[in-house]
Motif scaffolding. Structure first.
Motif, PDB file in Angstrom:
ATOM      1  N   ILE A 124      24.173  -2.199 109.460  1.00  0.00           N
ATOM      2  CA  ILE A 124      25.069  -1.392 110.295  1.00  0.00           C
ATOM      3  C   ILE A 124      24.331  -0.735 111.460  1.00  0.00           C
ATOM      4  O   ILE A 124      24.841  -0.747 112.588  1.00  0.00           O
ATOM      5  N   ILE A 151      33.354   0.961 111.431  1.00  0.00           N
ATOM      6  CA  ILE A 151      32.341   0.057 110.890  1.00  0.00           C
ATOM      7  C   ILE A 151      31.968   0.538 109.495  1.00  0.00           C
ATOM      8  O   ILE A 151      31.556   1.683 109.319  1.00  0.00           O
ATOM      9  N   THR A 159      36.916   2.833 120.123  1.00  0.00           N
ATOM     10  CA  THR A 159      36.639   3.277 118.762  1.00  0.00           C
ATOM     11  C   THR A 159      36.762   2.106 117.789  1.00  0.00           C
ATOM     12  O   THR A 159      37.792   1.446 117.720  1.00  0.00           O
ATOM     13  N   ALA A 206      26.461  -0.996 121.363  1.00  0.00           N
ATOM     14  CA  ALA A 206      26.152  -0.069 122.450  1.00  0.00           C
ATOM     15  C   ALA A 206      25.514  -0.811 123.628  1.00  0.00           C
ATOM     16  O   ALA A 206      25.825  -0.537 124.795  1.00  0.00           O
ATOM     17  N   GLN A 208      25.426  -1.323 115.340  1.00  0.00           N
ATOM     18  CA  GLN A 208      25.820  -0.244 116.249  1.00  0.00           C
ATOM     19  C   GLN A 208      25.002  -0.297 117.541  1.00  0.00           C
ATOM     20  O   GLN A 208      25.547  -0.105 118.637  1.00  0.00           O
ATOM     21  N   SER A 209      23.714  -0.574 117.421  1.00  0.00           N
ATOM     22  CA  SER A 209      22.863  -0.687 118.615  1.00  0.00           C
ATOM     23  C   SER A 209      23.296  -1.871 119.477  1.00  0.00           C
ATOM     24  O   SER A 209      23.315  -1.789 120.715  1.00  0.00           O
TER      25      SER A 209
END
Length: 337
Positions: A229, A247, A244, A237, A233-234
């Motif tokens: 995860i 996750i 939104t 980004a 997320q990185s």
């Protein structure tokens, strides 16, 4: 005796003619006839890479392609050839690599291609894609179509899928134990992605095509293994994805379901009778297809090894068994010696 010999000689040309493949699309046939040892259209041989020996498919130079000639081809590259109909491809049953991008193909369903390892079919006009029979399939590129229906679950060797610029609403790879590389940019209908399969995923710069997951304004849920995860997320980004997105790892791990749907086929290869071990009673029937995708039998199956298929009356070769149950299907290959 002379009459018999004369009769055989008389009908021999017609026997040969029955092996000729009909290609409704003239551009498809013309492309195949252009193959030669100096072109990269067709190859024979398979050594774990794309390497092989380039060949002329029409080996007898009669301006036609027969079934035996088609079976020599293991790699076929027919990109950008103005092809709209690939009927006749079902006879290329030994294909391992097929590159058919940048055409106008609107339909692709060839269950006889059971050895297919790599499929590039991007930039066509597909609205759906069924790859469920291709148990060896590892690499799939189908971007730039209009695909709305997409199911590649239960493929044990699938690793890479690039399906950007389509109309897919959901992607689920929880039943693909080796899956690791997804490109899905610009699917405006996409709402959810599931990549939880207990196998480390590759993101962004690590992947073959280095694709972001942008252009998916309705994407609101991603299920992944907990350990990946932070990397996910990185990655999001870095792709400047700002909406939104929930996750988590709450979705069920699909590999268990994959194992639950196992069915054993033995002996394989076989000379006559093949037995089916359906211990979990998951599957209720089995269809048998020959190497060119023709359905040759259908029968109900029971629990454990109570079911069997008699291949003694069939010719030698590879057959595809398509098992059907109330909640899904599974395919496997069996060799008749």
């Amino acid at each position: 005796m002379k009459k018999i010999v004369f009769f055989i000689l008389l009908i021999f040309p017609f026997l040969i003619k029955t092996q000729i493949i009909n290609f409704p699309d003239a551009n498809f046939k013309a492309k195949l006839l252009q193959s030669s040892p100096s072109s990269i259209i067709a190859q024979t041989g398979w050594f774990g890479t794309y390497a092989g020996q380039q060949i002329k498919i029409d080996s007898n130079s009669d301006g036609e392609i027969d079934q035996n000639e088609a079976l020599q081809v293991t790699q076929l590259i027919i990109n950008g050839s103005s092809i709209s109909n690939v009927t006749g491809l079902e006879y290329f049953a030994n294909l391992r690599v097929l590159l058919i991008s940048n055409n106008s193909v609107s339909s692709f369903y060839f269950p006889s291609l059971v050895y297919l390892y790599t499929l590039y079919i991007g930039n066509n006009q597909l609205t759906s894609l069924d790859v469920s029979n291709y148990l060896d399939l590892t690499y799939l590129i189908c971007q730039n179509n209009q695909i709305t229906s997409f199911d590649c679950s239960m493929l044990p060797n699938l690793k890479n899928v690039y399906c950007g610029h389509n109309l897919i609403s959901s992607l689920d790879f929880t039943n693909n134990p080796l899956f690791e590389d997804l490109g899905c940019e610009y699917n405006p209908n996409l709402t959810s992605i599931k990549i939880k399969n207990n196998h480390t995923q590759l993101f962004g710069s690590q992947t073959q095509l280095q694709q972001c997951w942008g252009g998916n304004p309705n994407l609101n849920y991603i299920c992944a293994d907990a350990s990946e995860i932070p990397a996910l997320q990185s990655f999001l980004a870095s792709c400047n994805i700002t909406q939104t997105i929930t996750i988590d790892s709450a979705c069920a791990l699909g590999v268990d379901g994959f194992n639950e749907r196992e069915v054993s086929v033995f002996p394989n290869p076989s000379n006559d009778v093949v037995y089916l071990d359906n211990t979990n009673n998951y599957f209720k029937s089995v269809q048998v297809y020959n190497s060119i995708g023709q359905l040759i039998s259908t029968q109900k199956i029971g629990v454990a090894a109570s079911a069997s298929i008699d291949l003694s009356g069939y010719s030698k070769g590879v057959y595809l068994l398509n098992f059907q149950g109330e909640k899904g299907s599974k395919c496997c290959k069996v060799v008749k010696e």
